[in-house]
Design an enzyme around this catalytic site. Sequence first.
Site, PDB file in Angstrom:
ATOM      1  N   LEU A  54      53.250  56.710  74.785  1.00 45.18           N
ATOM      2  CA  LEU A  54      53.704  56.888  76.163  1.00 45.18           C
ATOM      3  C   LEU A  54      55.173  57.268  76.230  1.00 45.18           C
ATOM      4  O   LEU A  54      55.619  57.889  77.195  1.00 45.18           O
ATOM      5  CB  LEU A  54      53.481  55.602  76.966  1.00 45.18           C
ATOM      6  N   GLY A  55      55.926  56.868  75.215  1.00 45.98           N
ATOM      7  CA  GLY A  55      57.356  57.160  75.199  1.00 45.98           C
ATOM      8  C   GLY A  55      58.039  56.369  74.103  1.00 45.98           C
ATOM      9  O   GLY A  55      57.428  55.531  73.440  1.00 45.98           O
ATOM     10  N   GLY A  57      62.146  54.700  72.797  1.00 45.27           N
ATOM     11  CA  GLY A  57      63.520  54.384  73.167  1.00 45.27           C
ATOM     12  C   GLY A  57      64.311  53.945  71.960  1.00 45.27           C
ATOM     13  O   GLY A  57      63.911  54.165  70.813  1.00 45.27           O
ATOM     14  N   ALA A  58      65.452  53.295  72.238  1.00 48.03           N
ATOM     15  CA  ALA A  58      66.348  52.905  71.157  1.00 48.03           C
ATOM     16  C   ALA A  58      65.748  51.848  70.243  1.00 48.03           C
ATOM     17  O   ALA A  58      66.060  51.785  69.057  1.00 48.03           O
ATOM     18  CB  ALA A  58      67.662  52.392  71.754  1.00 48.03           C
ATOM     19  N   LYS A  77      54.660  47.880  73.298  1.00 49.12           N
ATOM     20  CA  LYS A  77      55.910  48.361  72.715  1.00 49.12           C
ATOM     21  C   LYS A  77      56.057  47.820  71.300  1.00 49.12           C
ATOM     22  O   LYS A  77      56.103  46.605  71.090  1.00 49.12           O
ATOM     23  CB  LYS A  77      57.103  47.924  73.567  1.00 49.12           C
ATOM     24  N   ASP A 174      71.145  47.946  80.985  1.00 51.47           N
ATOM     25  CA  ASP A 174      70.720  49.327  80.734  1.00 51.47           C
ATOM     26  C   ASP A 174      69.889  49.867  81.901  1.00 51.47           C
ATOM     27  O   ASP A 174      68.810  50.414  81.712  1.00 51.47           O
ATOM     28  CB  ASP A 174      69.921  49.404  79.430  1.00 51.47           C
TER      29      ASP A 174
END
Length: 255
Positions: A54-55, A57-58, A77, A174
Site C-alpha cells: 500500500l505504501g 515510509g521511513a 506495517k 510528523d
Amino acid sequence: MILAISGVLTYRKHVWAYKMISGERNVELGEEANLRTFTFAELEQVTNGFNQELGSGAFGTVFKGFISDNQKNVAVKRLEKVLTEGEKEFQTEIRVIGRTHHRNLVRLIGYCLEGPNRLLVYEYMSNGSLADFLFTPENENRPDWDERIGIALDIARGILYLHEECEPQIIHCDIKPQNILIDGHGCAKICDFGLAKLLKPNQTKTFTAIRGTRGYVAPEWHRKLPVTVKVDVYSFGVMLLEIICCRKCLEWRKL
C-alpha cells in the site's frame, strides 16, 4: 573444542532467555493495551505473503491484509529499521497508542513481536492518504472546498486529542498529508506514530533529536531548543495551506 562447546551453550542460553523475555513482554503488552497479538506466520497468511503493498515510509512498508475470522481488511506495517529509542520505549509507545480511541486517529488493532520481526496491524483506510487526494493531478475525486474544510477539522480534532485529552500527552512529530488517511466515509484520521514523543505527567517540553519531514519541521527543531506540542501545530499550519491551495509546500525541480 571446549571453547566451541562453551560458545554453543552460551548462544543457546541467550536465545532461550530472549524467547522467554519476548513471550513475557507480549503477554504484558496484550493485557495492558488490549491489543491482539499475531505470530509472523499469521500475518504472512493475512497479507497473502506480503504481496499487496500500500505504501512505504521511513520505518517500513505497509501491506494490505484480510482477517478472515472477523471478515475485516487491515493494513499491516512491517518495520524494517531498529528503533533507536530501544525495545522498552518502543513497547511503551505501542501500549499508549493502543489505548487511544478517537475517531480521527487510525486505530491500532494488534502487533507482532517475534524474534527480529516487528509488525503493526491497523484498520484499513480505503481512500488512501490526503496527499493522494490533494496532489494527484489526474485525481477526479479531489475534494471540493466543503470537503477540505471537513478534513482540516478532522485533523485538528485528532491533534487536540493527542495534546490535551490523552494521558500521557503525545507529540506526533510528523504531521503531513502522507500521514493523514481517509476512510470510506471521507473521515480523515492521523496515522504513523513511529516518530511520536510521549510527554511525562506535568511535562510540557522535551529535548530530543530532530524529527519529522522537511518542509513541515518547526524552527525550534533546527535551533536545538526544547520542543512542545506547538511543533505539531506548526506542521498543521503548513498542511492547512496545502489543503487550501492543493499544492505541496515544497516542489523539487531538476535543473
